[in-house]
Design a protein around this motif. Structure first.
Motif, PDB file in Angstrom:
ATOM      1  N   PRO A   1     -20.333   3.126 -90.159  1.00  0.00           N
ATOM      2  CA  PRO A   1     -20.221   2.917 -88.796  1.00  0.00           C
ATOM      3  C   PRO A   1     -21.352   2.634 -87.921  1.00  0.00           C
ATOM      4  O   PRO A   1     -22.179   3.421 -88.366  1.00  0.00           O
ATOM      5  N   ARG A   2     -21.249   1.963 -86.906  1.00  0.00           N
ATOM      6  CA  ARG A   2     -22.211   1.827 -85.938  1.00  0.00           C
ATOM      7  C   ARG A   2     -22.212   2.915 -84.762  1.00  0.00           C
ATOM      8  O   ARG A   2     -22.912   3.128 -84.304  1.00  0.00           O
ATOM      9  N   GLU A   3     -20.657   3.248 -84.559  1.00  0.00           N
ATOM     10  CA  GLU A   3     -20.542   4.146 -83.623  1.00  0.00           C
ATOM     11  C   GLU A   3     -19.586   5.081 -83.873  1.00  0.00           C
ATOM     12  O   GLU A   3     -18.517   4.955 -84.878  1.00  0.00           O
ATOM     13  N   ILE A   4     -19.548   6.225 -83.283  1.00  0.00           N
ATOM     14  CA  ILE A   4     -18.680   7.346 -83.739  1.00  0.00           C
ATOM     15  C   ILE A   4     -16.904   7.139 -83.633  1.00  0.00           C
ATOM     16  O   ILE A   4     -16.415   7.447 -84.355  1.00  0.00           O
ATOM     17  N   SER A   5     -16.897   6.010 -82.863  1.00  0.00           N
ATOM     18  CA  SER A   5     -15.387   5.727 -82.652  1.00  0.00           C
ATOM     19  C   SER A   5     -15.023   5.019 -83.902  1.00  0.00           C
ATOM     20  O   SER A   5     -13.607   5.325 -84.300  1.00  0.00           O
ATOM     21  N   GLU A   6     -15.829   4.358 -84.575  1.00  0.00           N
ATOM     22  CA  GLU A   6     -15.440   3.755 -85.883  1.00  0.00           C
ATOM     23  C   GLU A   6     -14.995   4.876 -86.826  1.00  0.00           C
ATOM     24  O   GLU A   6     -13.866   4.730 -87.548  1.00  0.00           O
ATOM     25  N   THR A   7     -15.677   5.983 -86.936  1.00  0.00           N
ATOM     26  CA  THR A   7     -15.232   6.921 -87.637  1.00  0.00           C
ATOM     27  C   THR A   7     -14.068   7.761 -87.274  1.00  0.00           C
ATOM     28  O   THR A   7     -13.255   7.862 -87.932  1.00  0.00           O
TER      29      THR A   7
ATOM     30  N   ASP B   1     -18.357  14.136 -87.092  1.00  0.00           N
ATOM     31  CA  ASP B   1     -19.653  14.187 -86.917  1.00  0.00           C
ATOM     32  C   ASP B   1     -20.462  14.167 -88.225  1.00  0.00           C
ATOM     33  O   ASP B   1     -21.332  13.478 -88.566  1.00  0.00           O
ATOM     34  N   ASN B   2     -20.070  15.088 -89.387  1.00  0.00           N
ATOM     35  CA  ASN B   2     -20.563  15.090 -90.629  1.00  0.00           C
ATOM     36  C   ASN B   2     -20.371  13.662 -91.239  1.00  0.00           C
ATOM     37  O   ASN B   2     -21.398  12.930 -91.845  1.00  0.00           O
ATOM     38  N   THR B   3     -19.149  12.989 -91.133  1.00  0.00           N
ATOM     39  CA  THR B   3     -18.716  11.762 -91.549  1.00  0.00           C
ATOM     40  C   THR B   3     -19.745  10.515 -91.011  1.00  0.00           C
ATOM     41  O   THR B   3     -20.431   9.866 -91.679  1.00  0.00           O
ATOM     42  N   PHE B   4     -19.754  10.476 -89.547  1.00  0.00           N
ATOM     43  CA  PHE B   4     -20.688   9.889 -89.139  1.00  0.00           C
ATOM     44  C   PHE B   4     -22.119   9.617 -89.420  1.00  0.00           C
ATOM     45  O   PHE B   4     -22.418   8.645 -89.888  1.00  0.00           O
ATOM     46  N   LEU B   5     -22.574  10.858 -89.423  1.00  0.00           N
ATOM     47  CA  LEU B   5     -24.078  11.035 -89.859  1.00  0.00           C
ATOM     48  C   LEU B   5     -24.134  10.566 -91.335  1.00  0.00           C
ATOM     49  O   LEU B   5     -25.417  10.143 -91.649  1.00  0.00           O
TER      50      LEU B   5
END
Length: 175
Positions: free
Chosen positions: A43-49, A24-28
């Motif tokens: 990333p555009r979506e959490i799945s990419e992270t 979550d931290n990485t995605f944000l």
């Protein structure tokens, strides 16, 4: 060597192997602004992270990359990610990104110095590679502070068509 067990502690920071705990931290925090001068895009979506982190865990398991999260030692606040890529090669590559709120504190130099020191102790290599966009002055100061010298310049065209103007520094072992 089991890279999943590596932990590096500096005066202010803790570097520990990347894990899903920090998705979550990485995605944000891995935003378009952060990736302006980087090859990977935000990333555009959490799945990419999640895929990025899973790849990092796989690389840790096979021993090819040491990918870490950067945490403040006192508070365990997430600051970003860093890594040593291709550590089985003669020219491993260093990389780092920090969240916007962590900029300007010299954390980047502290992290890259710690990774270089770890590499000097644990890996046999000719030099460390540190590619950085020539417009990213703050990031250029990191390899320069470690005695890095520009070995080549090249352009890299990103998926979105933007061009990076990369300087590749070589940082040699202190040992």
């Amino acid at each position: 060597m089991n890279l999943l067990d590596v932990g590096i502690v500096t005066n202010r920071l803790v570097l520990k192997p990347i894990s899903m705990e920090y998705k979550d931290n990485t995605f944000l925090e891995f935003t378009e602004e952060i990736t302006t001068y980087m090859c990977p895009q935000s990333p555009r979506e959490i799945s990419e992270t999640e895929a990025f982190i899973q790849e990092g865990i796989t690389q840790l398991k096979i021993g090819s990359d040491l990918r870490v999260v950067i945490l403040k030692k006192e508070t365990q606040e997430f600051l970003g990610c860093a890594g040593i890529h291709n550590i089985k090669q003669q020219h491993p590559e260093l990389g780092i990104w920090l969240k916007k709120a962590a900029h300007g504190n010299k954390y980047g130099l502290e992290v890259i110095t710690a990774l270089k020191d770890w590499t000097d102790t644990n890996i046999i290599y000719e030099y460390l590679s540190y590619p950085v966009d020539r417009r990213n002055i703050a990031s250029r100061k990191i390899p320069e502070a470690l005695g890095g010298q520009i070995s080549r310049e090249y352009e890299y065209i990103q998926i979105d068509g933007n061009t990076l103007y990369l300087l590749e520094y070589r940082i040699y072992s202190s040992s």
